[in-house]
Design an enzyme around this catalytic site. Structure first.
Site, PDB file in Angstrom:
ATOM      1  N   GLY A  88     -34.030  -2.541  19.367  1.00 28.04           N
ATOM      2  CA  GLY A  88     -34.452  -1.419  18.516  1.00 28.04           C
ATOM      3  C   GLY A  88     -33.465  -1.109  17.420  1.00 28.04           C
ATOM      4  O   GLY A  88     -33.496  -0.036  16.829  1.00 28.04           O
ATOM      5  N   GLY A  90     -33.024  -3.014  14.649  1.00 29.35           N
ATOM      6  CA  GLY A  90     -33.372  -3.683  13.393  1.00 29.35           C
ATOM      7  C   GLY A  90     -32.725  -5.043  13.262  1.00 29.35           C
ATOM      8  O   GLY A  90     -32.539  -5.548  12.158  1.00 29.35           O
ATOM      9  N   SER A  92     -33.853  -7.762  15.075  1.00 33.39           N
ATOM     10  CA  SER A  92     -34.829  -8.757  15.526  1.00 33.39           C
ATOM     11  C   SER A  92     -34.628  -9.246  16.940  1.00 33.39           C
ATOM     12  O   SER A  92     -34.713 -10.437  17.212  1.00 33.39           O
ATOM     13  CB  SER A  92     -34.795  -9.975  14.604  1.00 33.39           C
ATOM     14  OG  SER A  92     -35.586  -9.732  13.521  1.00 33.39           O
ATOM     15  N   ASP A 138     -38.185 -13.060  10.370  1.00 32.52           N
ATOM     16  CA  ASP A 138     -37.341 -12.981  11.569  1.00 32.52           C
ATOM     17  C   ASP A 138     -37.446 -14.244  12.424  1.00 32.52           C
ATOM     18  O   ASP A 138     -36.439 -14.788  12.890  1.00 32.52           O
ATOM     19  CB  ASP A 138     -37.731 -11.761  12.413  1.00 32.52           C
ATOM     20  CG  ASP A 138     -37.646 -10.473  11.619  1.00 32.52           C
ATOM     21  OD1 ASP A 138     -37.053 -10.477  10.524  1.00 32.52           O
ATOM     22  OD2 ASP A 138     -38.194  -9.457  12.090  1.00 32.52           O
ATOM     23  N   TYR A 187     -45.011   0.594   9.235  1.00 31.24           N
ATOM     24  CA  TYR A 187     -44.894  -0.783   8.741  1.00 31.24           C
ATOM     25  C   TYR A 187     -46.268  -1.311   8.323  1.00 31.24           C
ATOM     26  O   TYR A 187     -46.462  -1.820   7.224  1.00 31.24           O
ATOM     27  CB  TYR A 187     -44.292  -1.660   9.848  1.00 31.24           C
ATOM     28  CG  TYR A 187     -43.953  -3.070   9.412  1.00 31.24           C
ATOM     29  CD1 TYR A 187     -42.667  -3.410   9.035  1.00 31.24           C
ATOM     30  CD2 TYR A 187     -44.932  -4.065   9.367  1.00 31.24           C
ATOM     31  CE1 TYR A 187     -42.353  -4.701   8.633  1.00 31.24           C
ATOM     32  CE2 TYR A 187     -44.632  -5.351   8.964  1.00 31.24           C
ATOM     33  CZ  TYR A 187     -43.337  -5.658   8.608  1.00 31.24           C
ATOM     34  OH  TYR A 187     -43.035  -6.941   8.201  1.00 31.24           O
TER      35      TYR A 187
END
Ligand code: GLA
Length: 341
Positions: A88, A90, A92, A138, A187
């Site tokens: 969590g 950011g 990946s 990612d 998102y």
């Protein structure tokens, strides 16, 4: 036979929210990874040695479904995941999980697929099974990362190029510890807004736009794509002032035009300006929490970390998690499995 595979997390240097607009990104794999160990079992068993959020298995089930769609017959196995990628944040952790799972399942099935195909099937797992309409960045970098390099990826053609990161520049990741939990609905909204803007501008995707007609989402994408290409030049010529300016402009654009930052990320970027050795700072990844990326003159990286932690904690009362890392290689077998190069 027990097989073991690792897949790294990533940090994006610049090019945020551009991947699902057919644009440019410049991520690097990092020295934090997820290791998947696979062994024969009576039936499918999924185990995490960490403390993952509820529903983490969906990522793996999504990968299984995508592999099966491609004709891979998966025997019953026990899969054990052990990850050092902060969850969590950011960075990946989800792509690291998907890619390590895909390699482990392919290993167990004695099948091979190309690196790009593995990245794409993992992305599809996230879109179709998890419900995040993410781009390819990612999963691509988890497969294609290269030690000491960032990777410039054209998300339309999927042509990529490695860009060396000067040895004396450290990647310092500052995790606010604010989990980006609400991020997925925002998102998907941003993605829909971009598609609507492209339609209005009469282009296939915002990659093809060079004006924005007052649309701030479009302005972010158009200007961010240009910043990625300029940033690559500044990295190649080690022009630090330029790197810093481009990262600052990227952050401002994500904050004001794209509206995916948050007060904690803005504060972390502001505090970084007062720390020794800073070259450039910006939020990284999807936003709404998570981390900033700081490029820092390597000789100052520890002093930078300590001062940033103190400044941020003094303002918020919360201790951040600051990691000094460098660009790492993409996913691989961590046993001597000859099928993985
Ligand atoms: C998340 C997504 C990526 C990318 C970034 C924002 O990490 O998974 O595909 O869109 O956000 O740049």
């Amino acid at each position: 036979m027990t097989l073991r595979y690792r897949a790294p997390g990533r940090v994006n240097l610049i090019g945020e929210h551009t991947d699902y607009n057919d644009g440019y990104v410049l991520p690097a794999a990092i020295a934090f990874d997820t290791v998947a160990t696979v062994s024969p079992a009576e039936k499918l068993e999924l185990v995490s040695l960490n403390d993952p959020p509820a529903g983490w298995e969906r990522y793996v089930l999504g990968v299984i479904e995508q592999l099966q769609k491609r004709g891979v017959v998966i025997p019953p196995v026990r899969l054990v995941f052990d990850s050092s990628v902060p969850i969590g944040a950011g960075l990946s952790s989800s792509a690291a999980l998907e890619v390590s799972a895909a390699l482990a399942l392919l290993g167990a099935a004695k099948r091979e697929l190309g690196k790009l195909e593995i990245a794409q099937l993992c992305q599809q797992a996230e879109v179709e099974t998890v419900g995040l309409a993410c781009g390819i960045m990612d999963q691509f970098i988890a497969m294609h990362g290269k030690a000491n390099h960032a990777v410039l990826l054209d998300c339309r053609t999927l042509v990529s190029r490695q860009v060396r990161i000067p040895k004396d520049i450290a990647l310092v990741i500052a995790d606010t510890r604010l989990k980006h939990e609400l991020a997925s609905s925002e998102y998907n909204t941003r993605k829909a807004e971009c598609e609507a803007a492209a339609l209005e501008l009469g282009v296939t995707s915002l990659r093809d736009a060079n004006v924005w007609n007052g649309n701030r989402r479009a302005r972010h994408i158009v200007t961010e794509n240009a910043r990625v290409l300029s940033f690559v030049e500044s990295l190649e010529t080690n022009e630090r002032r330029m790197m810093g300016e481009l990262m600052a402009a990227s952050h401002a654009s994500l904050r004001d035009d794209y509206e995916v930052s948050c007060p904690e990320l803005d504060l972390m970027v502001e505090c970084a300006q007062r720390c020794p050795g800073l070259i450039g700072a910006r939020m990284t990844g999807g936003g709404f929490g998570g981390s900033t990326i700081n490029l820092v003159a390597a000789e100052h990286s520890e002093a930078f970390r300590d001062r940033l932690a103190r400044l941020y904690e003094a303002e918020t009362g919360k201790a951040p998690n600051i990691l000094i890392t460098k660009a790492a290689d993409g996913a691989s077998a961590s046993t001597d499995d000859p099928r993985i190069q």
